[in-house]
Design a protein around this motif. Structure first.
Motif, PDB file in Angstrom:
ATOM      1  N   LEU A 134       8.918  -2.241  12.473  1.00 32.80           N
ATOM      2  CA  LEU A 134       7.970  -1.153  12.732  1.00 32.80           C
ATOM      3  C   LEU A 134       7.188  -0.792  11.470  1.00 32.80           C
ATOM      4  O   LEU A 134       5.973  -0.571  11.522  1.00 32.80           O
ATOM      5  N   VAL A 135       7.887  -0.733  10.324  1.00 28.40           N
ATOM      6  CA  VAL A 135       7.190  -0.440   9.062  1.00 28.40           C
ATOM      7  C   VAL A 135       6.171  -1.531   8.765  1.00 28.40           C
ATOM      8  O   VAL A 135       5.031  -1.256   8.389  1.00 28.40           O
ATOM      9  N   ALA A 136       6.570  -2.799   8.953  1.00 26.80           N
ATOM     10  CA  ALA A 136       5.652  -3.922   8.712  1.00 26.80           C
ATOM     11  C   ALA A 136       4.437  -3.833   9.635  1.00 26.80           C
ATOM     12  O   ALA A 136       3.290  -4.046   9.202  1.00 26.80           O
ATOM     13  N   ALA A 137       4.675  -3.504  10.906  1.00 27.55           N
ATOM     14  CA  ALA A 137       3.574  -3.429  11.877  1.00 27.55           C
ATOM     15  C   ALA A 137       2.605  -2.300  11.533  1.00 27.55           C
ATOM     16  O   ALA A 137       1.382  -2.511  11.474  1.00 27.55           O
ATOM     17  N   PHE A 138       3.138  -1.104  11.297  1.00 26.48           N
ATOM     18  CA  PHE A 138       2.268   0.045  11.069  1.00 26.48           C
ATOM     19  C   PHE A 138       1.701   0.085   9.654  1.00 26.48           C
ATOM     20  O   PHE A 138       0.784   0.860   9.369  1.00 26.48           O
ATOM     21  N   SER A 140       0.827  -1.209   0.000  1.00 24.23           N
ATOM     22  CA  SER A 140       0.000   0.000   0.000  1.00 24.23           C
ATOM     23  C   SER A 140       0.860   1.257   0.000  1.00 24.23           C
ATOM     24  O   SER A 140       2.074   1.212   0.195  1.00 24.23           O
ATOM     25  N   ALA A 141       0.183   2.378  -0.210  1.00 26.99           N
ATOM     26  CA  ALA A 141       0.871   3.671  -0.154  1.00 26.99           C
ATOM     27  C   ALA A 141       1.387   3.923   1.261  1.00 26.99           C
ATOM     28  O   ALA A 141       2.399   4.600   1.444  1.00 26.99           O
ATOM     29  N   ARG A 142       0.701   3.357   2.234  1.00 25.99           N
ATOM     30  CA  ARG A 142       1.130   3.498   3.638  1.00 25.99           C
ATOM     31  C   ARG A 142       2.520   2.904   3.822  1.00 25.99           C
ATOM     32  O   ARG A 142       3.361   3.472   4.525  1.00 25.99           O
ATOM     33  N   ARG A 143       2.777   1.749   3.188  1.00 24.91           N
ATOM     34  CA  ARG A 143       4.093   1.100   3.265  1.00 24.91           C
ATOM     35  C   ARG A 143       5.176   2.050   2.753  1.00 24.91           C
ATOM     36  O   ARG A 143       6.212   2.236   3.408  1.00 24.91           O
ATOM     37  N   GLU A 144       4.941   2.659   1.591  1.00 20.24           N
ATOM     38  CA  GLU A 144       5.950   3.550   0.995  1.00 20.24           C
ATOM     39  C   GLU A 144       6.177   4.779   1.882  1.00 20.24           C
ATOM     40  O   GLU A 144       7.310   5.233   2.052  1.00 20.24           O
ATOM     41  N   SER A 190       0.286  -2.589   8.469  1.00 22.91           N
ATOM     42  CA  SER A 190      -0.826  -3.545   8.558  1.00 22.91           C
ATOM     43  C   SER A 190      -2.084  -2.851   9.075  1.00 22.91           C
ATOM     44  O   SER A 190      -2.025  -1.760   9.649  1.00 22.91           O
ATOM     45  N   GLU A 191      -3.197  -3.512   8.868  1.00 27.25           N
ATOM     46  CA  GLU A 191      -4.473  -2.985   9.360  1.00 27.25           C
ATOM     47  C   GLU A 191      -4.806  -3.604  10.713  1.00 27.25           C
ATOM     48  O   GLU A 191      -5.931  -4.063  10.932  1.00 27.25           O
ATOM     49  N   ALA A 192      -3.836  -3.652  11.597  1.00 29.60           N
ATOM     50  CA  ALA A 192      -4.043  -4.286  12.908  1.00 29.60           C
ATOM     51  C   ALA A 192      -4.964  -3.433  13.778  1.00 29.60           C
ATOM     52  O   ALA A 192      -5.041  -2.211  13.618  1.00 29.60           O
TER      53      ALA A 192
END
Length: 295
Positions: free
Chosen positions: A140-144, A109-113, A146-148
């Motif tokens: 931290l990037v992987a965690a944030f 997603s754009a959030r990842r970038e 995600s849609e957790a």
């Protein structure tokens, strides 16, 4: 509404009582701080909550489901960042982030970038080349990304520089604004103080204090620096005054918060020239519990 709850949680390793009746509750949209020294039981509690360890006794529930028997289902809604991240050495950071997001059923997603840019991470490098701080960034990037709904963070800023710590804090506050819940275990007390709505302090496997920072601050002392026109007799004998000493012509001492009014009334009769007050911090509370400072 409770997102996470433990009731009388116990975990024994042989004769060692790692957890001895831990009660914590994390509410929806709340950042909950979980602090204590090494060996106090923080990581053991988190491992029970993550379904990595089975509790000896008591209850641990997340979203109303049992942390042990429903672990697989629960992990679809949980993002976890440990304090010491181990990654696959031959994968790039970007590949690891994508793998974690995919395992949770998400897509790039754009959030990842955006997070890669904010954490100043080079996602093209192999994980074996990363420093400890960069491995933390990947997690931290992987965690944030995600849609957790719940973030369980165990010393998540270990190895990060102050600038990246600030980025992490921004991410936590953004998650909170979206109504997500965060359980943050940290020894960086200023971080806990800045981020957390409520705090629990664990010692020797037991919760010794819990509540909002306002609740806990009544247990701490305010530091005062005082200069007066006339000498203040018997200040050290006043109820609630501790650690009185003289520095450069001024009196420096601590006052129990509930006695502050009485002490101020007493010293005001001697002509106050200068007074400086330093508000109590979580660090003060922490030190009183763990360094055995009494009286």
């Amino acid at each position: 509404m409770s997102v996470l709850e433990t009731k009388n949680l116990k975990k024994h390793f042989g004769k060692v009582k790692a957890l001895d009746g831990v009660d914590i509750e994390v509410k929806e949209g709340e950042v909950f701080g979980f602090i204590g020294p090494n060996g106090a039981g923080k990581s053991t509690t988190l491992r029970v909550l993550l379904g990595m360890l089975k509790a000896t006794a008591g209850e641990a529930t997340i979203f109303g489901k049992d942390a042990w028997s429903d672990a697989v289902e629960l992990h679809k809604r949980i993002a976890y960042v440990p304090g010491d991240v181990n990654l696959w050495p031959n994968l790039t950071g970007g590949e690891v982030i994508d793998l974690f997001v995919k395992l949770r059923g998400g897509k790039r997603s754009a959030r990842r970038e955006e997070l890669i840019r904010r954490f100043q991470l080079d996602p093209a490098k192999k994980c074996r080349t990363y420093s400890k701080g960069n491995r933390q960034k990947v997690a931290l990037v992987a965690a944030f990304s995600s849609e957790a709904d719940l973030y369980i963070l165990d010393e998540p800023t270990s190895g990060l520089d102050p600038l990246m710590e600030r980025v992490f804090q921004e991410c936590v506050m953004e998650a909170k604004e979206e109504g997500k819940s965060v359980l943050l275990s940290s020894h960086i007390l200023s971080e806990v103080e800045r981020l957390c709505d409520r705090v629990a302090i664990i010692r020797d496997g037991r919760i010794i204090e819990s509540g909002s920072l306002a609740d806990l601050r009544h247990l701490t002392r305010t530091q005062l620096l005082l200069q007066t026109k006339q000498p203040v007799p018997d200040l050290g004998e006043q109820s609630g005054v501790h650690h009185l000493e003289e520095k450069d012509g001024a009196l420096v001492f601590q006052v129990d918060t509930e006695k502050l009014d009485d002490v101020m009334r007493y010293v005001s009769g001697f002509g106050i020239v200068k007074i400086e007050s330093t508000p109590p911090t979580l660090e003060d509370l922490f030190m009183r519990h763990y360094e055995g400072v009494e009286g």
